[in-house]
Design an enzyme around this catalytic site. Structure first.
Site, short mmCIF file in Angstrom:
data_model
loop_
_atom_site.label_atom_id
_atom_site.label_comp_id
_atom_site.label_asym_id
_atom_site.label_seq_id
_atom_site.Cartn_x
_atom_site.Cartn_y
_atom_site.Cartn_z
N ASP A 1 14.15 12.33 -8.31
CA ASP A 1 15.72 12.52 -8.14
C ASP A 1 15.91 13.74 -7.10
O ASP A 1 14.96 14.63 -7.25
CB ASP A 1 16.38 12.40 -9.20
CG ASP A 1 17.94 12.35 -8.83
OD1 ASP A 1 18.62 11.78 -7.98
OD2 ASP A 1 18.77 13.14 -9.82
N SER A 2 17.01 13.96 -6.65
CA SER A 2 17.43 15.18 -6.06
C SER A 2 17.26 16.44 -7.15
O SER A 2 17.21 17.53 -6.47
CB SER A 2 18.45 15.20 -5.37
OG SER A 2 19.75 15.01 -6.20
N CYS B 1 17.69 7.70 -7.92
CA CYS B 1 18.58 8.40 -6.98
C CYS B 1 19.26 7.51 -6.06
O CYS B 1 18.74 6.72 -5.35
CB CYS B 1 17.94 9.29 -6.10
SG CYS B 1 19.09 10.31 -4.93
N THR C 1 21.20 7.86 -3.73
CA THR C 1 21.33 8.30 -2.40
C THR C 1 20.04 8.21 -1.49
O THR C 1 20.19 7.50 -0.41
CB THR C 1 21.70 9.80 -2.30
OG1 THR C 1 23.01 10.11 -3.05
CG2 THR C 1 21.88 10.28 -0.88
N GLU D 1 32.73 14.76 -4.94
CA GLU D 1 32.70 16.22 -4.29
C GLU D 1 32.65 17.25 -5.50
O GLU D 1 33.37 17.15 -6.48
CB GLU D 1 33.96 16.46 -3.66
CG GLU D 1 33.59 17.61 -2.70
CD GLU D 1 34.32 17.68 -1.35
OE1 GLU D 1 35.08 16.69 -1.00
OE2 GLU D 1 33.80 18.47 -0.65
N CYS E 1 26.08 7.60 -9.09
CA CYS E 1 25.22 8.79 -8.90
C CYS E 1 24.59 8.96 -10.01
O CYS E 1 25.26 9.14 -11.14
CB CYS E 1 25.79 9.89 -8.23
SG CYS E 1 24.84 11.44 -8.40
N HIS F 1 23.06 11.55 -11.45
CA HIS F 1 23.84 12.96 -12.15
C HIS F 1 25.12 12.61 -13.22
O HIS F 1 25.10 12.83 -14.14
CB HIS F 1 24.11 13.90 -11.02
CG HIS F 1 22.95 14.69 -10.43
ND1 HIS F 1 22.38 13.98 -9.57
CD2 HIS F 1 22.57 15.94 -10.64
CE1 HIS F 1 21.32 14.83 -9.27
NE2 HIS F 1 21.44 15.98 -10.09
N1 DGL Z 1 21.43 11.86 -8.07
C1 DGL Z 1 21.75 11.38 -6.95
C2 DGL Z 1 22.03 9.98 -6.63
O1 DGL Z 1 21.97 9.18 -7.70
C3 DGL Z 1 21.80 12.27 -5.71
C4 DGL Z 1 22.88 13.27 -5.65
C5 DGL Z 1 22.94 14.16 -4.74
O2 DGL Z 1 21.91 14.96 -4.69
O3 DGL Z 1 23.80 14.27 -3.71
O4 DGL Z 1 22.95 9.65 -5.84
#
Ligand code: DGL
Length: 262
Positions: free
Chosen positions: A9-10, A73, A75, A144, A183, A185
């Site tokens: 993931d990021s 992730c 994204t 955001e 997301c 996170h």
């Molecule tokens: N956790 C990620 C997702 O599911 C990426 C969030 C990010 O780095 O902007 O989209």
């Protein structure tokens, strides 16, 4: 060879997927998780930059013996998973906003999706809405500030509380009855979302569905189950404090947390 699963993931978000997979898997396995925290957030990066990061991390995970890669992730999945599948021979499992279960669950046919800018503008997401939620009115919002705040590991701050309350107010005012956390996170904030969402609104994530998919794909591979599971977590950032804190929050029993340059 023991069953070996690579996950990335990021940053810390995919830990929520890792723990769903560990809970779902019937066999022991070796897990290698990369948090690309030095390069987070991914939410507004170009496709080229996302592909470059995802490619390098995939190569690293393959060098650790991974025979299946989980793109934990939304994204990266919505932007680059098809390019990764074309480039690498091993199977990939991705994650995208749980629009289909949300549309099925919704009674009012008014659903919400909170996700990153890249996920919301991706063709895959637009296609998924068209295919599974055409009978719903869908309210989307970019989360955001959330990823940056979660990456600090401070989940109980007043600022984060206020930020979630503001995002949720948008969905409450639009009278949705299901909200998709789009997301990985954001799963760390499920309780905070629930605190502010209207009581009749359900929260949906695809975490369990992804874990079941991983279990079924890993079952098709030749490798054997190990006797015990082991988990290795790598971060591209030298600062490991928040990562360790969120590993503990997910109750993950991790063997090693290491800094790595990828
Ligand atoms: N956790 C990620 C997702 O599911 C990426 C969030 C990010 O780095 O902007 O989209």
């Amino acid at each position: 060879m023991a069953k070996t699963i690579g996950i990335f993931d990021s940053g810390v978000g995919g830990l929520t997927i890792l723990s769903s997979i560990v809970n779902e898997m019937s066999d022991s396995a070796e897990y290698h998780y990369v948090a690309d925290s030095l390069h987070a957030p991914y939410g507004s990066k170009s496709i080229e930059a996302l592909l470059e990061r995802s490619r390098r991390i995939t190569e690293f995970l393959i060098s650790k013996g991974s025979e299946l890669i989980v793109v934990a992730c939304n994204t990266a999945t919505t932007q680059v998973i098809s390019a990764l599948r074309a480039e690498f021979k091993i199977p990939f499992v991705g994650i995208e906003p749980a629009v289909k279960p949300a549309a099925q669950l919704s009674v009012s046919k008014r659903i919400g999706v909170i996700a990153t800018a890249n996920t919301l503008k991706s063709n895959l997401f637009k296609q998924t809405l068209k295919t599974y939620a055409s009978e719903c009115k869908t309210f989307t919002r970019m989360g955001e500030g959330l990823v940056e705040a979660i990456e600090t590991g401070e989940l109980a701050s007043i600022e984060l509380n206020d930020l979630v309350r503001d995002h949720v107010a948008y969905f409450n005012s639009n009278k949705i009855d299901v909200l998709v956390l789009g997301c990985t996170h954001y799963s760390f904030l499920s309780l905070l979302f629930e605190k502010y969402l209207d009581q009749s609104t359900s929260l949906v994530t695809p975490n369990e569905a992804v874990a079941r998919r991983v279990q079924s794909v890993i079952g098709t591979l030749d490798s054997q189950a190990g006797s015990v599971s082991s988990i290795y977590v790598y971060s591209t950032s030298e600062k490991l404090g928040s990562l360790k804190k969120l590993i503990a929050a997910e109750n993950l029993e991790v063997d090693q947390v290491l800094h790595t340059q990828i």
